[in-house]
Scaffold this active site. Structure first.
Site, PDB file in Angstrom:
ATOM      1  N   GLY A  69     -14.962  35.932  -0.539  1.00 28.76           N
ATOM      2  CA  GLY A  69     -15.416  37.037  -1.381  1.00 28.76           C
ATOM      3  C   GLY A  69     -14.300  37.645  -2.210  1.00 28.76           C
ATOM      4  O   GLY A  69     -14.481  37.983  -3.383  1.00 28.76           O
ATOM      5  N   THR A  70     -13.125  37.785  -1.622  1.00 28.81           N
ATOM      6  CA  THR A  70     -12.008  38.412  -2.336  1.00 28.81           C
ATOM      7  C   THR A  70     -11.645  37.598  -3.578  1.00 28.81           C
ATOM      8  O   THR A  70     -11.478  38.161  -4.677  1.00 28.81           O
ATOM      9  CB  THR A  70     -10.779  38.523  -1.400  1.00 28.81           C
ATOM     10  N   ASN A 150     -20.496  47.760   2.684  1.00 28.20           N
ATOM     11  CA  ASN A 150     -20.050  47.170   3.949  1.00 28.20           C
ATOM     12  C   ASN A 150     -20.039  48.159   5.105  1.00 28.20           C
ATOM     13  O   ASN A 150     -20.176  47.778   6.257  1.00 28.20           O
ATOM     14  CB  ASN A 150     -18.655  46.538   3.796  1.00 28.20           C
ATOM     15  N   SER A 198     -19.558  35.710   0.372  1.00 35.27           N
ATOM     16  CA  SER A 198     -18.574  35.230   1.348  1.00 35.27           C
ATOM     17  C   SER A 198     -19.310  34.577   2.510  1.00 35.27           C
ATOM     18  O   SER A 198     -20.170  35.207   3.140  1.00 35.27           O
ATOM     19  CB  SER A 198     -17.763  36.427   1.847  1.00 35.27           C
ATOM     20  N   GLY A 199     -18.948  33.326   2.821  1.00 32.93           N
ATOM     21  CA  GLY A 199     -19.662  32.566   3.855  1.00 32.93           C
ATOM     22  C   GLY A 199     -19.631  33.218   5.227  1.00 32.93           C
ATOM     23  O   GLY A 199     -20.637  33.215   5.946  1.00 32.93           O
ATOM     24  N   HIS A 200     -18.482  33.809   5.598  1.00 28.95           N
ATOM     25  CA  HIS A 200     -18.369  34.269   6.994  1.00 28.95           C
ATOM     26  C   HIS A 200     -19.184  35.512   7.292  1.00 28.95           C
ATOM     27  O   HIS A 200     -19.281  35.936   8.446  1.00 28.95           O
ATOM     28  CB  HIS A 200     -16.896  34.441   7.401  1.00 28.95           C
ATOM     29  N   THR A 236      -8.275  20.865  -4.530  1.00 26.22           N
ATOM     30  CA  THR A 236      -9.180  19.969  -3.793  1.00 26.22           C
ATOM     31  C   THR A 236     -10.187  20.801  -2.998  1.00 26.22           C
ATOM     32  O   THR A 236      -9.817  21.759  -2.314  1.00 26.22           O
ATOM     33  CB  THR A 236      -8.355  19.065  -2.842  1.00 26.22           C
ATOM     34  N   CYS A 327     -12.192  45.914   7.707  1.00 26.51           N
ATOM     35  CA  CYS A 327     -11.066  45.360   6.956  1.00 26.51           C
ATOM     36  C   CYS A 327      -9.856  46.274   7.109  1.00 26.51           C
ATOM     37  O   CYS A 327      -8.744  45.886   6.836  1.00 26.51           O
ATOM     38  CB  CYS A 327     -11.429  45.235   5.480  1.00 26.51           C
TER      39      CYS A 327
HETATM   40  N1  PLP Z   1     -16.560  42.486  -0.383  1.00 26.77           N
HETATM   41  C1  PLP Z   1     -17.129  43.108   0.656  1.00 26.77           C
HETATM   42  C2  PLP Z   1     -18.213  44.114   0.404  1.00 26.77           C
HETATM   43  C3  PLP Z   1     -16.733  42.823   1.978  1.00 26.77           C
HETATM   44  O1  PLP Z   1     -17.297  43.452   2.999  1.00 26.77           O
HETATM   45  C4  PLP Z   1     -15.692  41.870   2.169  1.00 26.77           C
HETATM   46  C5  PLP Z   1     -15.168  41.591   3.534  1.00 26.77           C
HETATM   47  O2  PLP Z   1     -15.180  42.432   4.408  1.00 26.77           O
HETATM   48  C6  PLP Z   1     -15.144  41.231   1.043  1.00 26.77           C
HETATM   49  C7  PLP Z   1     -15.596  41.563  -0.214  1.00 26.77           C
HETATM   50  C8  PLP Z   1     -14.060  40.196   1.184  1.00 26.77           C
HETATM   51  O3  PLP Z   1     -14.614  38.941   1.535  1.00 26.77           O
HETATM   52  P1  PLP Z   1     -13.667  37.811   2.169  1.00 26.77           P
HETATM   53  O4  PLP Z   1     -13.354  38.245   3.555  1.00 26.77           O
HETATM   54  O5  PLP Z   1     -14.492  36.561   2.148  1.00 26.77           O
HETATM   55  O6  PLP Z   1     -12.485  37.689   1.281  1.00 26.77           O
END
Ligand code: PLP
Length: 387
Positions: A69-70, A150, A198-200, A236, A327
């Site tokens: 996601g980042t 989040n 974001s997959g996780h 890759t 986070c």
């Molecule tokens: N955006 C939101 C709203 C999130 O909650 C998060 C992760 O907590 C991210 C972005 C970042 O995603 P990633 O951990 O895949 O970089």
């Protein structure tokens, strides 16, 4: 362990693990290689792209696989900056994730961009009139607004916001990381120009994500090098993680489809939890409860307690939850999300995030509730007896 911190990360779905294993074992060829051993790998990447497109109701060539996601958020913002240097204004909101906020702040210090950060109302949503006034036609490069928060799960009116942005000539990006597989995302014919996943956060592994770029929207790649991802993201590919993400998208879509004829079991658990906690513990407020929320998230303020102490006591009982955004766990800062909703620093310090998934069970939830009750009693008596 009773895991109730699914907005921090989720467990792998066993079917997702199965889907990735062949690409960690026999099918290890580089998907770009010309020989036949590479064919099943290329095929898996293509299939995942189709599964992701079906999940988002868009076309496969609008999907770019990223490291998460980042990266997707950064790539969208930096592309807008590179493509439209004459537009030096960005609009965002006070409740955005650091992946957005810190990327914009970094552009502010390096390029001198101007940022308008919309406030939120007490329920956590933005005011669309404030957005209308914030956009500077011809000067605003991008409006970036998250689909779901989040910490609170509060859902922003992104469809309306994207239409406002588009009609003023600004790009519209949405961080949909916390919305995926919780609420439907239909991008066809929408005014959303780009979106991050974001997959996780929905039962795929960490380190894989998606950047959707609408086919009408120009894009300047963040990473340059090889011609992977149709020249939009060099490097890759990670076929095992991509296959996993494709399967997670397929399972997520099945889950959402099942909700058209059945009640959401995740929402039922969350609602049961909130109903029990508010009736069994005095002085509980649910932050953001009057706004539309993702079905899995609960943000509770328990008066007379400290979230840091609550998470510690619950951890001793094997219950994983978070104080504010995971986070930032460890930093115990005051959540900007809760501050934007008008909570005082001490109210924010009493707030906890509990987030369920389709793997959460009623038995676990009920056990967690009893631990919440005893932790609250213990902390309240400690805090009141401290001189
Ligand atoms: N955006 C939101 C709203 C999130 O909650 C998060 C992760 O907590 C991210 C972005 C970042 O995603 P990633 O951990 O895949 O970089």
């Amino acid at each position: 362990m009773i895991y109730l911190d699914n907005n921090a990360t989720t467990q792998l779905d066993p079917a997702v693990l199965e889907a990735m294993l062949p690409f960690l074992k026999d099918h290890f060829a580089n998907p770009s290689s010309a020989y036949s051993a590479a064919k099943p790998v290329r095929k898996a990447v293509n299939l995942a792209r189709e599964q992701a497109a079906a999940f988002l109701d868009c076309d496969p060539d609008e999907i770019i696989f990223t490291s998460g996601g980042t990266e997707a958020d950064n790539a969208a913002i930096l592309s807008a900056r590179r493509l439209y240097p004459e537009k030096n204004h960005f609009v965002t909101c006070a409740a955005e994730h650091d992946a957005i906020t810190n990327c914009l702040k970094s552009l502010q210090s390096t390029d001198g961009i101007e940022i308008t950060s919309l406030s939120t109302r007490p329920d956590g949503t933005i005011d669309l009139d404030e957005l209308r006034h914030a956009i500077r036609p011809g000067r605003t490069a991008m409006v970036t607004l998250m689909m779901a928060n989040n910490e609170t799960g509060v859902i922003q009116p992104v469809t309306a916001a994207s239409e406002i942005a588009e009609s003023s000539g600004a790009l519209f990006h949405t961080d949909a990381v916390q919305a995926a597989a919780k609420i439907p995302i239909r991008l066809r014919n929408s005014s959303i120009h780009s979106l991050a996943l974001s997959g996780h956060k929905f039962h795929a592994p960490k380190g894989i994500g998606i950047l959707y770029i609408n086919r009408r929207t120009a894009f300047h790649p963040l990473l340059t090098g090889g011609s992977q991802e149709n020249q939009r993201r060099a490097g890759t590919e990670n076929p095992a993680a991509i296959a996993a993400l494709g399967t997670a998208c397929q399972l997520g879509l099945q889950h959402l489809d099942s909700l058209t004829s059945n009640p959401d079991p995740v929402a039922a658990l969350r609602d049961h939890f909130e109903q029990q906690i508010t009736s069994l513990i005095e002085g509980v407020t649910i932050n953001g409860s009057s706004a539309p929320r993702t079905p899995n998230t609960s943000n509770l303020r328990i008066s007379g307690t400290e979230a840091a102490a609550m998470t510690l006591l619950l951890d001793q009982k094997g219950v994983c939850i978070s104080a504010g955004s995971a986070c930032h766990s460890g930093s115990h800062h005051i959540s900007p999300v809760l501050a934007a909703m008008g909570l005082s620093p001490s109210e924010a310090r009493q707030s906890l995030r509990i987030s369920f998934s389709r793997f959460s069970t009623l038995t676990e939830t009920n056990t967690a509730i009893t631990h919440f009750i005893s932790a609250t009693t213990r902390i309240r008596s400690l805090l009141t007896s401290t001189p």
